[in-house]
Design an enzyme around this catalytic site. Structure first.
Site, PDB file in Angstrom:
ATOM      1  N   SER A  64       3.530  -1.973  -0.485  1.00 23.62           N
ATOM      2  CA  SER A  64       3.531  -1.869   1.340  1.00 23.62           C
ATOM      3  C   SER A  64       4.238  -2.691   2.066  1.00 23.62           C
ATOM      4  O   SER A  64       5.391  -2.390   1.976  1.00 23.62           O
ATOM      5  CB  SER A  64       1.805  -2.389   1.353  1.00 23.62           C
ATOM      6  OG  SER A  64       1.544  -2.011   2.514  1.00 23.62           O
ATOM      7  N   ASP A 276       4.382   0.407   8.301  1.00 25.92           N
ATOM      8  CA  ASP A 276       4.762  -0.574   7.497  1.00 25.92           C
ATOM      9  C   ASP A 276       5.482   0.370   6.272  1.00 25.92           C
ATOM     10  O   ASP A 276       5.423   1.771   6.207  1.00 25.92           O
ATOM     11  CB  ASP A 276       3.845  -1.483   6.880  1.00 25.92           C
ATOM     12  CG  ASP A 276       2.553  -0.620   6.120  1.00 25.92           C
ATOM     13  OD1 ASP A 276       2.706   0.326   6.383  1.00 25.92           O
ATOM     14  OD2 ASP A 276       1.968  -1.388   5.424  1.00 25.92           O
ATOM     15  N   ASP A 278       4.485   1.742   3.256  1.00 24.36           N
ATOM     16  CA  ASP A 278       3.790   2.883   2.896  1.00 24.36           C
ATOM     17  C   ASP A 278       2.924   3.458   3.797  1.00 24.36           C
ATOM     18  O   ASP A 278       1.930   4.331   3.403  1.00 24.36           O
ATOM     19  CB  ASP A 278       2.994   2.440   1.467  1.00 24.36           C
ATOM     20  CG  ASP A 278       1.753   1.382   2.055  1.00 24.36           C
ATOM     21  OD1 ASP A 278       2.043   0.734   3.201  1.00 24.36           O
ATOM     22  OD2 ASP A 278       0.746   1.161   1.113  1.00 24.36           O
ATOM     23  N   ASP A 280       0.492   2.782   5.835  1.00 25.10           N
ATOM     24  CA  ASP A 280      -0.815   2.446   6.144  1.00 25.10           C
ATOM     25  C   ASP A 280      -1.146   1.645   7.416  1.00 25.10           C
ATOM     26  O   ASP A 280      -2.324   1.647   7.477  1.00 25.10           O
ATOM     27  CB  ASP A 280      -1.628   2.063   4.901  1.00 25.10           C
ATOM     28  CG  ASP A 280      -1.358   0.668   4.336  1.00 25.10           C
ATOM     29  OD1 ASP A 280      -0.597   0.173   4.986  1.00 25.10           O
ATOM     30  OD2 ASP A 280      -1.614   0.654   3.121  1.00 25.10           O
ATOM     31  N   ASN A 372      -3.420  -6.432  12.343  1.00 27.44           N
ATOM     32  CA  ASN A 372      -1.881  -6.099  11.924  1.00 27.44           C
ATOM     33  C   ASN A 372      -1.773  -4.523  11.813  1.00 27.44           C
ATOM     34  O   ASN A 372      -0.914  -4.278  11.376  1.00 27.44           O
ATOM     35  CB  ASN A 372      -1.701  -6.476  10.270  1.00 27.44           C
ATOM     36  CG  ASN A 372      -2.849  -6.035   9.333  1.00 27.44           C
ATOM     37  OD1 ASN A 372      -3.375  -4.932   9.388  1.00 27.44           O
ATOM     38  ND2 ASN A 372      -2.957  -6.711   8.336  1.00 27.44           N
TER      39      ASN A 372
HETATM   40  C1  G16 Z   1      -2.965  -5.460   2.555  1.00 24.99           C
HETATM   41  C2  G16 Z   1      -4.133  -4.886   2.970  1.00 24.99           C
HETATM   42  C3  G16 Z   1      -4.465  -5.472   4.352  1.00 24.99           C
HETATM   43  C4  G16 Z   1      -4.411  -6.761   4.567  1.00 24.99           C
HETATM   44  C5  G16 Z   1      -2.870  -7.321   4.206  1.00 24.99           C
HETATM   45  C6  G16 Z   1      -2.735  -8.584   4.208  1.00 24.99           C
HETATM   46  O1  G16 Z   1      -1.994  -4.510   3.320  1.00 24.99           O
HETATM   47  O2  G16 Z   1      -4.449  -3.508   2.664  1.00 24.99           O
HETATM   48  O3  G16 Z   1      -6.074  -5.170   4.401  1.00 24.99           O
HETATM   49  O4  G16 Z   1      -4.512  -7.258   5.837  1.00 24.99           O
HETATM   50  O5  G16 Z   1      -2.532  -6.509   3.053  1.00 24.99           O
HETATM   51  O6  G16 Z   1      -3.446  -9.329   3.320  1.00 24.99           O
HETATM   52  P1  G16 Z   1      -3.193 -10.811   2.775  1.00 24.99           P
HETATM   53  O7  G16 Z   1      -3.218 -11.491   4.315  1.00 24.99           O
HETATM   54  O8  G16 Z   1      -4.252 -11.084   1.961  1.00 24.99           O
HETATM   55  O9  G16 Z   1      -1.688 -11.218   2.145  1.00 24.99           O
HETATM   56  P2  G16 Z   1      -0.831  -3.724   3.210  1.00 24.99           P
HETATM   57  O10 G16 Z   1      -0.522  -3.025   4.336  1.00 24.99           O
HETATM   58  O11 G16 Z   1       0.129  -4.894   2.634  1.00 24.99           O
HETATM   59  O12 G16 Z   1      -1.405  -2.805   2.048  1.00 24.99           O
END
Ligand code: G16
Length: 544
Positions: A64, A276, A278, A280, A372
């Site tokens: 992602s 971003d 991917d 999402d 985010n």
């Molecule tokens: C993922 C999760 C999100 C989260 C983000 C950051 O996003 O799907 O729900 O907000 O990571 O998480 P952390 O602060 O724990 O690193 P993505 O877009 O990277 O899949």
């Protein structure tokens, strides 16, 4: 289960020595070079989950928002939702098991979860555009095959497209056709229907500049263009032909740095958004006549969507339970606006859409968004049926029209997970229908100045949190120091939490002025550095 074959294949996907991984916020994430064995194990696990649920399970190979050199993998449960928490623990155990333990761990999972090994298994696989993703997805298919599972590899897809496909397959087409074309057709039909009544886009107002983070979003938007009406003019930038994935661009960069992607040309007032890697997540932004940058993040998106839905529900005379679910990162102004001005109940969940998704399911309509830009809207089956019935049978024209708009909104939203493409089309439709400019949308409330920083520590697990991650429980003394720092600034709030996708501790601070938010974030970072085992140079100020 043919354990000998599993052992033989496992040797081909040997576990790298000393690497211990955890199924985190969105699956496993680390350097791509360390993931071959984990991918193989996730192929095995998906087969067991498929046999247990008697459903198709998804595996998405993506990291992602992380940089190109990272990769990751997550499993998708039958209705397109994130993997059940109990299975996250199985995933961690399996991925970290040594070769000689593999058989025992697989057997234990089967026993604990009542997996019927005689049942067939089907797995769908997708991947993002990272150079490492293709090979890693082949390791996944090795894992699936060795346990006798069938699979279909959808190749390059956005993460939300694979979530959608899993849901379609398991609902026998009720949610839509289980192909990428089916996704385009469903969303574009709803978008066209929804924007029919809008007057503004006829004047050429639906013109949008999109930063695709040099990721899969660009490819998929280009494919989707054929299905969308010409009135939506999309300028697709950072499409992967020049820059690096998520490098100085993309939703995460724009949100965290509160500035446009590097080299992104913007005219004053021009509507822009960033996906971003991917696709999402999405955030919107513009620069005003004075050249000031304005960000419309997940909180502003949740507010726009909630306002739109609430107005329609009132018009249609529908009484349903409605709530917005946020995380600790939600700007204090957004929470206040939702609760005090819009009179909407707001709940705070832990970071990770999996947590928000479950809370949102408790309401007829649950709008969940992380600041985010990761989020969506869930409609209960009962609410959806009521709306669809009213859109067909209601005698009162005004009410029926409102119900029809709600019905098309339901079809435009990807209810399985946050989806940049679906969210973007919904936002565009709402702006067109409400005849709203982005500055007008932005003016709904004013964000409190805020700052996010990252701190490198030796082991981020030394930080444990409570109260939806708003308070730190360990290491001792950390929360007390944060409390003292917060008292120094008006309207201030700060918290820290270990990231579940990167090897860092995240710091968030907000206050009445940008300078105060920046100072507070820096001071909290220093406390983390000193009390939680910081490594390298002490954190610098946000400005440096
Ligand atoms: C993922 C999760 C999100 C989260 C983000 C950051 O996003 O799907 O729900 O907000 O990571 O998480 P952390 O602060 O724990 O690193 P993505 O877009 O990277 O899949």
């Amino acid at each position: 289960m043919d354990f000998e074959a599993v052992a033989n294949y496992s040797r081909l996907h040997a576990k790298p020595p000393g690497v211990s991984l955890q199924y985190g916020t969105a699956g496993f994430r680390t350097k791509a070079e360390d993931l071959d064995h984990t991918m193989f194990c996730m192929g095995l696990l998906a087969v067991l989950r498929s046999k247990q649920t008697k459903s198709t399970i998804g595996i998405m190979v993506t990291a992602s928002h992380n940089p190109e050199e990272d990769n990751g993998v997550k499993l998708i449960d039958p209705l397109g939702e994130m993997l059940a928490a109990a299975w996250e623990a199985h995933a961690t155990r399996l991925a970290n098991a040594e070769e000689e333990e593999l058989q025992a761990v697989l057997t234990d999972i089967c026993q604990k979860e009542g997996v019927d090994l005689q049942h067939s298994a089907f797995v769908v696989i997708g991947r993002d555009t990272r150079s490492s993703s293709k090979k890693l997805s082949q390791s996944v298919t090795d894992g699936v095959s060795v346990l006798g599972g069938q699979y279909h590899d959808y190749g390059l897809v956005t993460t939300p497209q694979l979530h959608y496909i899993v849901c379609c397959r398991n609902t026998h087409g009720n949610y839509g056709t289980a192909t990428v074309e089916g996704y385009y057709q469903k969303l574009s039909k709803a978008f066209v229907e929804l924007t029919k009544q809008a007057t503004s886009h006829r004047d050429g107002h639906m013109c949008l500049k999109i930063d695709c983070a040099n990721g899969i979003g660009a490819l998929k938007l280009k494919e989707m263009q054929y299905y969308l009406p010409g009135s939506l003019v999309m300028h697709i930038d950072n499409d992967g032909t020049k820059g690096r994935l998520n490098h100085l661009c993309g939703a995460d960069f724009v949100k965290v740095h509160q500035k446009p992607p590097v080299g992104f040309e913007m005219k004053a007032g021009e509507r822009c958004c960033s996906f971003d890697g991917d696709a999402d997540r999405i955030v919107y932004y513009y620069i005003d006549a004075a050249g000031r940058f304005h960000l419309l993040d997940g909180d502003k998106i949740a507010t726009l969507i909630s306002t739109f839905l609430k107005e329609l529900l009132v018009k249609a005379g529908q009484t349903v339970t409605f709530a917005v679910i946020q995380t600790a990162y939600a700007n204090g102004s957004s929470t206040r606006y939702l609760e005090e001005t819009m009179k909407v109940p707001v709940h705070c969940g832990k970071t990770g859409v999996k947590h928000l998704h479950h809370k949102a399911q408790e309401f007829d309509i649950g709008v969940y968004f992380e600041a985010n830009g990761h989020g969506t809207v869930l409609f209960s089956k009962a609410a959806e049926e009521k709306i669809r019935y009213q859109a067909k049978e209601e005698k009162d024209n005004r009410k029926r029209e409102a119900a029809k708009i709600l019905e098309n909104t339901i079809d435009l939203i990807n209810q399985t997970v946050g989806d940049a493409i679906s969210d973007m089309l919904l936002i565009e439709a709402i702006l067109a229908l409400k005849n709203l400019t982005v500055p007008q949308w932005d003016a709904m409330y004013t964000d409190l100045p805020n700052r996010q920083l990252k701190v490198k520590v030796a082991d981020r697990r030394v930080i444990d949190t409570t109260d939806a991650e708003r308070r730190a429980v360990t290491p001792p003394g950390l929360q007390e120091e944060i409390d003292d720092l917060v008292k120094k600034y008006p309207l201030a709030r700060a918290f820290v939490r270990p990231s579940g996708t990167e090897d860092v501790v995240r710091v968030y601070a907000e206050a009445d002025m940008q300078e105060h938010a920046d100072n507070l974030a820096h001071e909290v970072s220093l406390v983390v550095y000193h009390l939680a085992g910081g490594v390298g140079e002490p954190p610098k100020t946000a400005a440096s």
